[in-house]
Structures are given as structure tokens and as C-alpha cells.
Design a protein around this motif. Structure first.
Motif, PDB file in Angstrom:
ATOM      1  N   GLY A 155      38.012 -48.010 -18.871  1.00  0.00           N
ATOM      2  CA  GLY A 155      38.366 -49.286 -19.498  1.00  0.00           C
ATOM      3  C   GLY A 155      37.379 -50.391 -19.216  1.00  0.00           C
ATOM      4  O   GLY A 155      37.575 -51.522 -19.646  1.00  0.00           O
ATOM      5  N   SER A 156      36.299 -50.075 -18.486  1.00  0.00           N
ATOM      6  CA  SER A 156      35.349 -51.142 -18.166  1.00  0.00           C
ATOM      7  C   SER A 156      33.998 -50.918 -18.825  1.00  0.00           C
ATOM      8  O   SER A 156      33.677 -49.817 -19.292  1.00  0.00           O
ATOM      9  N   MET A 157      33.208 -51.958 -18.841  1.00  0.00           N
ATOM     10  CA  MET A 157      31.885 -51.958 -19.476  1.00  0.00           C
ATOM     11  C   MET A 157      30.990 -52.872 -18.662  1.00  0.00           C
ATOM     12  O   MET A 157      31.445 -53.882 -18.133  1.00  0.00           O
ATOM     13  N   LYS A 158      29.725 -52.502 -18.572  1.00  0.00           N
ATOM     14  CA  LYS A 158      28.797 -53.290 -17.771  1.00  0.00           C
ATOM     15  C   LYS A 158      27.379 -53.102 -18.311  1.00  0.00           C
ATOM     16  O   LYS A 158      27.099 -52.074 -18.932  1.00  0.00           O
ATOM     17  N   THR A 159      26.528 -54.043 -17.999  1.00  0.00           N
ATOM     18  CA  THR A 159      25.121 -53.931 -18.402  1.00  0.00           C
ATOM     19  C   THR A 159      24.308 -53.313 -17.280  1.00  0.00           C
ATOM     20  O   THR A 159      24.432 -53.714 -16.123  1.00  0.00           O
TER      21      THR A 159
ATOM     22  N   PHE B 231      33.751 -58.181 -24.190  1.00  0.00           N
ATOM     23  CA  PHE B 231      35.002 -57.582 -23.703  1.00  0.00           C
ATOM     24  C   PHE B 231      35.187 -56.231 -24.365  1.00  0.00           C
ATOM     25  O   PHE B 231      34.852 -56.052 -25.538  1.00  0.00           O
ATOM     26  N   LEU B 232      35.752 -55.303 -23.614  1.00  0.00           N
ATOM     27  CA  LEU B 232      35.999 -53.961 -24.142  1.00  0.00           C
ATOM     28  C   LEU B 232      37.502 -53.758 -24.299  1.00  0.00           C
ATOM     29  O   LEU B 232      38.278 -54.013 -23.382  1.00  0.00           O
ATOM     30  N   ASP B 233      37.915 -53.313 -25.489  1.00  0.00           N
ATOM     31  CA  ASP B 233      39.326 -52.988 -25.710  1.00  0.00           C
ATOM     32  C   ASP B 233      39.349 -51.639 -26.408  1.00  0.00           C
ATOM     33  O   ASP B 233      38.974 -51.535 -27.582  1.00  0.00           O
ATOM     34  N   GLY B 234      39.752 -50.598 -25.687  1.00  0.00           N
ATOM     35  CA  GLY B 234      39.635 -49.247 -26.247  1.00  0.00           C
ATOM     36  C   GLY B 234      38.167 -48.954 -26.454  1.00  0.00           C
ATOM     37  O   GLY B 234      37.386 -49.029 -25.510  1.00  0.00           O
ATOM     38  N   SER B 235      37.769 -48.670 -27.685  1.00  0.00           N
ATOM     39  CA  SER B 235      36.358 -48.401 -27.961  1.00  0.00           C
ATOM     40  C   SER B 235      35.700 -49.562 -28.704  1.00  0.00           C
ATOM     41  O   SER B 235      34.620 -49.406 -29.262  1.00  0.00           O
ATOM     42  N   VAL B 236      36.348 -50.718 -28.709  1.00  0.00           N
ATOM     43  CA  VAL B 236      35.815 -51.880 -29.435  1.00  0.00           C
ATOM     44  C   VAL B 236      35.263 -52.914 -28.456  1.00  0.00           C
ATOM     45  O   VAL B 236      35.957 -53.353 -27.539  1.00  0.00           O
TER      46      VAL B 236
END
Ligand code: FES
Length: 102
Positions: A15-19, A55-60
Motif C-alpha cells: 500500500g505504499s509508494m516511494k521515490t 498518493f497511492l490508492d490501490g494501483s492509482v
């Protein structure tokens, strides 16, 4: 084009995303329910960082600057204003390592 180890699985909870920098390129990596995806970090609208300001929500991914949306699994634009898709990179997992083809 080779696969490069960028992170370990534990670096990015579901559920997370980062650079992350891969060479000299910023790449936004997302963990969608245990599957990893990587796209160019730079929004095609006004170049905000998707992994840092978005922001990440599911795959969006929703860009934090003006609300543009991308599908993190393909890089395709889902909602304007971004005028173009972001690049999408192939990802593979080997043991604990997450590798990206650059
Ligand atoms: S910079 Fe991403 S929507 Fe404007």
C-alpha cells in the motif's frame, strides 16, 4: 538494459509508494498488495515528484500537485491534467530483492 536491485521487499510495505534513485533517474516504486510496480517519478504535467508528493490508492497514483492520476501498473494517465503517460519499468522479485529493468 539490465535488471538492477533497487530495494529489498521490506523497504516498501504493501500500500505504499516511494521515490528511489536508479542511477540518475528518479523512479516511483509502489507495493500494490505485495506486487511491485515502477514508473518514472516525474509527473508529465509540471514535473512534480509522484513518489514524494503523490498518493497511492490501490494501483492509482494521484499527483499531489494538481490531482492528475496514473495507473502505476502501466504508467497510463487516468485523469487530467497530465498530457502524457509516464514511463513504466519492468520489475522482478528475486528472493528478498526487488529489481528494476532500466
Ligand atoms: S504536476 Fe502532476 S498533475 Fe500537475
Amino acid at each position: 538494459m539490465d535488471f538492477v536491485k533497487v530495494i529489498s521487499k521490506g523497504d516498501l510495505p504493501a500500500g505504499s509508494m516511494k521515490t528511489f534513485m536508479v542511477g540518475n533517474k528518479p523512479v516511483a516504486i509502489a507495493n500494490v498488495d505485495g506486487e511491485y510496480f515502477a514508473v518514472s517519478d516525474i509527473c508529465t504535467h509540471e514535473h512534480c515528484s509522484l513518489g514524494t508528493e503523490g498518493f497511492l490508492d490501490g494501483s492509482v497514483i494521484t499527483c499531489g500537485c494538481h490531482g492528475g492520476q496514473f495507473d502505476v501498473t502501466t504508467g497510463k494517465v487516468l485523469a487530467l491534467p497530465p498530457p502524457a503517460d509516464v514511463s513504466s519499468y519492468e520489475v522482478k522479485v528475486e528472493g528478498d530483492d526487488v529489481l528494476i529493468k532500466m
